[in-house]
Motif scaffolding. Structure first.
Motif, PDB file in Angstrom:
ATOM      1  N   HIS A   2       0.828  -1.198   0.000  1.00  0.00           N
ATOM      2  CA  HIS A   2       0.000   0.000   0.000  1.00  0.00           C
ATOM      3  C   HIS A   2       0.867   1.254   0.000  1.00  0.00           C
ATOM      4  O   HIS A   2       1.812   1.381   0.789  1.00  0.00           O
ATOM      5  N   VAL A   3       0.548   2.177  -0.877  1.00  0.00           N
ATOM      6  CA  VAL A   3       1.321   3.406  -1.033  1.00  0.00           C
ATOM      7  C   VAL A   3       0.789   4.455  -0.070  1.00  0.00           C
ATOM      8  O   VAL A   3      -0.419   4.719  -0.019  1.00  0.00           O
ATOM      9  N   VAL A   4       1.708   5.051   0.707  1.00  0.00           N
ATOM     10  CA  VAL A   4       1.349   6.082   1.671  1.00  0.00           C
ATOM     11  C   VAL A   4       2.363   7.215   1.578  1.00  0.00           C
ATOM     12  O   VAL A   4       3.402   7.092   0.917  1.00  0.00           O
ATOM     13  N   THR A   5       2.065   8.306   2.261  1.00  0.00           N
ATOM     14  CA  THR A   5       2.959   9.454   2.288  1.00  0.00           C
ATOM     15  C   THR A   5       3.537   9.612   3.689  1.00  0.00           C
ATOM     16  O   THR A   5       2.788   9.755   4.660  1.00  0.00           O
ATOM     17  N   VAL A   6       4.852   9.576   3.783  1.00  0.00           N
ATOM     18  CA  VAL A   6       5.546   9.645   5.076  1.00  0.00           C
ATOM     19  C   VAL A   6       6.805  10.487   4.926  1.00  0.00           C
ATOM     20  O   VAL A   6       7.237  10.783   3.804  1.00  0.00           O
ATOM     21  N   ALA A   8      16.816  16.390   3.224  1.00  0.00           N
ATOM     22  CA  ALA A   8      15.715  16.898   4.039  1.00  0.00           C
ATOM     23  C   ALA A   8      14.953  15.704   4.605  1.00  0.00           C
ATOM     24  O   ALA A   8      13.940  15.280   4.046  1.00  0.00           O
ATOM     25  N   PRO A   9      15.430  15.096   5.708  1.00  0.00           N
ATOM     26  CA  PRO A   9      14.822  13.859   6.212  1.00  0.00           C
ATOM     27  C   PRO A   9      13.359  13.991   6.597  1.00  0.00           C
ATOM     28  O   PRO A   9      12.618  13.014   6.562  1.00  0.00           O
ATOM     29  N   GLY A  10      12.924  15.216   6.933  1.00  0.00           N
ATOM     30  CA  GLY A  10      11.535  15.391   7.333  1.00  0.00           C
ATOM     31  C   GLY A  10      10.583  15.667   6.191  1.00  0.00           C
ATOM     32  O   GLY A  10       9.362  15.714   6.388  1.00  0.00           O
ATOM     33  N   ALA A  11      11.109  15.846   4.985  1.00  0.00           N
ATOM     34  CA  ALA A  11      10.260  16.132   3.823  1.00  0.00           C
ATOM     35  C   ALA A  11       9.406  14.920   3.485  1.00  0.00           C
ATOM     36  O   ALA A  11       9.854  13.775   3.560  1.00  0.00           O
ATOM     37  N   SER A  51       6.558   9.991  15.545  1.00  0.00           N
ATOM     38  CA  SER A  51       7.194  10.460  14.302  1.00  0.00           C
ATOM     39  C   SER A  51       6.763  11.873  13.945  1.00  0.00           C
ATOM     40  O   SER A  51       7.380  12.515  13.083  1.00  0.00           O
ATOM     41  N   LEU A  52       5.703  12.362  14.589  1.00  0.00           N
ATOM     42  CA  LEU A  52       5.275  13.740  14.369  1.00  0.00           C
ATOM     43  C   LEU A  52       6.134  14.732  15.141  1.00  0.00           C
ATOM     44  O   LEU A  52       6.130  15.931  14.851  1.00  0.00           O
ATOM     45  N   LEU A  53       6.885  14.231  16.138  1.00  0.00           N
ATOM     46  CA  LEU A  53       7.681  15.095  16.995  1.00  0.00           C
ATOM     47  C   LEU A  53       9.128  15.203  16.542  1.00  0.00           C
ATOM     48  O   LEU A  53       9.848  16.097  16.987  1.00  0.00           O
ATOM     49  N   PHE A  54       9.574  14.271  15.698  1.00  0.00           N
ATOM     50  CA  PHE A  54      10.964  14.234  15.252  1.00  0.00           C
ATOM     51  C   PHE A  54      11.019  14.318  13.728  1.00  0.00           C
ATOM     52  O   PHE A  54      10.073  13.962  13.045  1.00  0.00           O
ATOM     53  N   HIS A  55      12.155  14.767  13.240  1.00  0.00           N
ATOM     54  CA  HIS A  55      12.337  14.891  11.793  1.00  0.00           C
ATOM     55  C   HIS A  55      13.577  14.146  11.316  1.00  0.00           C
ATOM     56  O   HIS A  55      14.161  14.484  10.289  1.00  0.00           O
ATOM     57  N   ASP A  56      13.982  13.132  12.108  1.00  0.00           N
ATOM     58  CA  ASP A  56      15.106  12.290  11.720  1.00  0.00           C
ATOM     59  C   ASP A  56      14.911  10.926  12.372  1.00  0.00           C
ATOM     60  O   ASP A  56      13.822  10.633  12.885  1.00  0.00           O
ATOM     61  N   SER A  57      15.949  10.101  12.374  1.00  0.00           N
ATOM     62  CA  SER A  57      15.812   8.747  12.892  1.00  0.00           C
ATOM     63  C   SER A  57      15.429   8.691  14.364  1.00  0.00           C
ATOM     64  O   SER A  57      15.022   7.638  14.871  1.00  0.00           O
ATOM     65  N   ALA A  87      12.099   6.597  18.956  1.00  0.00           N
ATOM     66  CA  ALA A  87      11.008   6.951  19.863  1.00  0.00           C
ATOM     67  C   ALA A  87       9.839   5.978  19.717  1.00  0.00           C
ATOM     68  O   ALA A  87       9.215   5.586  20.710  1.00  0.00           O
ATOM     69  N   MET A  88       9.533   5.570  18.483  1.00  0.00           N
ATOM     70  CA  MET A  88       8.498   4.550  18.280  1.00  0.00           C
ATOM     71  C   MET A  88       8.842   3.277  19.051  1.00  0.00           C
ATOM     72  O   MET A  88       7.997   2.684  19.723  1.00  0.00           O
ATOM     73  N   ARG A  89      10.092   2.864  18.928  1.00  0.00           N
ATOM     74  CA  ARG A  89      10.523   1.651  19.617  1.00  0.00           C
ATOM     75  C   ARG A  89      10.374   1.782  21.125  1.00  0.00           C
ATOM     76  O   ARG A  89       9.921   0.854  21.812  1.00  0.00           O
ATOM     77  N   LEU A  90      10.779   2.932  21.658  1.00  0.00           N
ATOM     78  CA  LEU A  90      10.718   3.111  23.107  1.00  0.00           C
ATOM     79  C   LEU A  90       9.282   3.120  23.606  1.00  0.00           C
ATOM     80  O   LEU A  90       8.976   2.541  24.655  1.00  0.00           O
ATOM     81  N   VAL A  91       8.385   3.760  22.860  1.00  0.00           N
ATOM     82  CA  VAL A  91       6.976   3.756  23.255  1.00  0.00           C
ATOM     83  C   VAL A  91       6.428   2.331  23.208  1.00  0.00           C
ATOM     84  O   VAL A  91       5.707   1.890  24.117  1.00  0.00           O
TER      85      VAL A  91
END
Length: 536
Positions: free
Chosen positions: A70-74, A104-107, A130-136, A141-145
């Motif tokens: 499935h194609v998404v925008t991220v 531009a990692p957040g683009a 992922s809304l709070l960070f603009h890089d890895s 953070a996803m993993r920690l949550v």
């Protein structure tokens, strides 16, 4: 007017929130170190889950079907994880993939995910970071949550077990159940970890209500079982099956009359209603999205295709059954993209401990407890062949050992609880409240052996996996610690290894503290009479 005895009774009925919080903190910390030590994308299908989580957080619940998923925008740094897996299936290749960082990692950009039809609950719970960070940092953070949530349900299961009179043996059983694979999955962007620990919390809550029906604790246990059930059934497509088995099997300990009385308790009905609502929502999503069978019905919408399509169901079941031992490795520790097995000593250790628990169960348990132990073992052994047999004709051979982690946790913890209750009753029957073997040298020696062996297994698995990614599976520990490693985790390999070792020591201390602590007092007769419990 209440007296000292009433105050003591009230204290005994208080849920052990402090102990639960301590275990939650320890499991979260152990899982967090795994999260930092594991390269991004270095768990089964993690890039697809990362993309799915980031897209759900941005309101894209499904995406657009395509031959690649499935194609998404991220954000671009999220999409890049699809390419950052040069080490997958290659244990001699380090995690130093030659992928240039985006300007531009957040683009925002487009990406595909093979998890596009999976239940969105888990992905919403972790993807918001992922809304709070603009890089890895957003991925870590996803993993920690994910680690904190999965560890919470495991800790709640422990808290429930701690309220039982036979909690000492149950504590050792809980420690055996938390395998290195459990911590690894907790630390991955993958719903498998939360599915397993939330299912365990359901099982622990129901089993505790069945075994120890003191009214002062029933609401705590029912709420834990209900909330855990809602989360568990919505984790993955097969989750309702695991939760159903986990919630129903403990009921074999009751007679028909006792079961009928228990089902009239408001707390029990509330828990059943909560799990039922969660199950209806889960089944509605699964059937509406066709997530389980989409690869079968629409093979042009996924790049994943498996061998064995068209095979007879009985053949599929038999093939899975004959590979039971191989698949059992997956609940102990097969890390990365199933390309980094735990050391052989770790498999031996867990096989010995689980085997001894089962041997003790089938030797010491009687009547309904023996039946429950047999059913738990049967569910662990037979559900995978049944599921694979049903699926193989249209979808092929898809089974992995980690899928059975919920049943493994329930089996090991359940056997530990049953052994604890059986030992407390002693050889002379339910009226004998024996202190043996708590004060004996034998029990203390056994506790030390089990706790230290488990800590060794956890540390060795972690060290072996970390070494595989930093210097390759054939690299040396010296090169990883003081040499020039091709890949280095956040914080450095030496620091993470030392931190994990320290946490293992804390785990040994807490396990022995529970195993050697004061035994739980026998419930007062007034608390277990039919009139008090409603089991008249």
């Amino acid at each position: 007017m209440s007296g000292p005895r009433d105050a003591g009774t009230a204290a005994r009925l208080r849920f052990p929130w402090r102990a639960t919080f301590v275990v939650w903190a320890l499991l979260s910390a152990l899982s967090a170190v795994w999260a930092l030590a594991t390269p991004i994308g270095a768990s089964p299908d993690e890039p697809a889950h990362i993309v799915r989580a980031a897209s759900v957080a941005r309101g894209q619940i499904v995406g657009t079907p395509s031959p690649d998923g499935h194609v998404v925008t991220v954000p671009e740094y999220i999409a890049l994880t699809q390419k950052d897996t040069c080490f997958a299936f290659k244990p001699d290749v380090t995690a130093n993939c030659p992928v240039a960082a985006p300007a531009a990692p957040g683009a925002l950009t487009t990406a595909t995910t093979t998890a596009g039809l999976y239940n969105p609950l888990y992905y919403a719970a972790v993807g918001w970071t992922s809304l709070l960070f603009h890089d890895s940092g957003g991925i870590y953070a996803m993993r920690l949550v994910s680690a904190v949530i999965a560890s919470l349900f495991a800790a709640l299961a422990f808290g429930v077990l701690r309220t039982l009179p036979g909690r000492r043996i149950a504590a050792l059983g809980f420690a055996v159940a938390i395998t290195p694979m459990t911590l690894f999955l907790n630390a991955s962007v993958n719903p498998n970890g939360i599915e397993a620990t939330a299912t365990l919390a359901v099982f622990a809550g129901v089993l505790a209500v069945v075994i120890d029906r003191r009214p002062g604790l029933i609401w705590h246990r029912a709420v834990i079982a209900g909330v855990s059930g809602i989360v568990a059934v919505n984790a993955r497509g097969l989750s309702p099956l695991w939760v159903f088995v986990a919630a129903v099997l403990p009921l074999v300990l009751l007679s028909g009359r006792e079961l009928g009385a228990l089902l009239r308790r408001p707390a029990v009905l509330t828990a059943i209603g909560a799990i039922a609502v969660g199950a209806v929502a889960a089944l509605a999503w699964t059937l509406g999205s066709n997530s389980l069978l989409n690869a079968v019905d629409n093979p042009d919408q996924t790049p994943q295709h498996y061998a064995g399509v068209g095979t007879n169901p009985l053949t599929g079941a038999w093939l899975t059954l004959t590979r039971t031992v191989e698949f059992a490795h997956g609940v102990v520790g097969i890390f990365g993209w199933l390309d980094t097995p735990a050391p052989a000593e770790v498999y031996f250790l867990w096989a010995a401990l689980v085997g001894l628990m089962l041997l003790a169960a089938f030797t010491l348990l009687r009547r309904r407890r023996l039946l429950l132990a047999g059913l738990l073992l049967g569910a662990f052994l037979l559900l995978p062949p049944i599921v694979q047999g049903v699926y193989i004709t249209g979808g092929g051979l898809i089974w992995q050992g980690r899928y059975n982690l919920p049943m493994f946790l329930c089996m090991v913890v359940g056997v530990g609880v049953l052994l604890g209750e059986s030992v407390l009753e002693g050889a002379t029957g339910p009226g004998h409240w024996t202190t043996a073997p708590w004060a004996s040298v034998t029990w203390r020696r056994l506790g030390w052996i089990v706790a230290v062996a488990l800590a060794f297994g956890q540390f060795y698995s972690f060290e072996n996996t970390l070494r595989r990614y930093t210097v390759g599976i054939g690299g040396s520990l010296k090169q990883m610690l003081v040499g020039s490693s091709p890949w280095t985790p956040p914080g450095g390999a030496a620091a993470l290894l030392a931190l994990f070792a320290g946490l293992c020591v804390v785990g040994v201390w807490l396990t022995l503290r529970e195993a050697f602590g004061p035994r739980a007092p026998k419930p007062a007769p007034a608390l277990v009479t039919p009139a008090a419990t409603g089991l008249e």
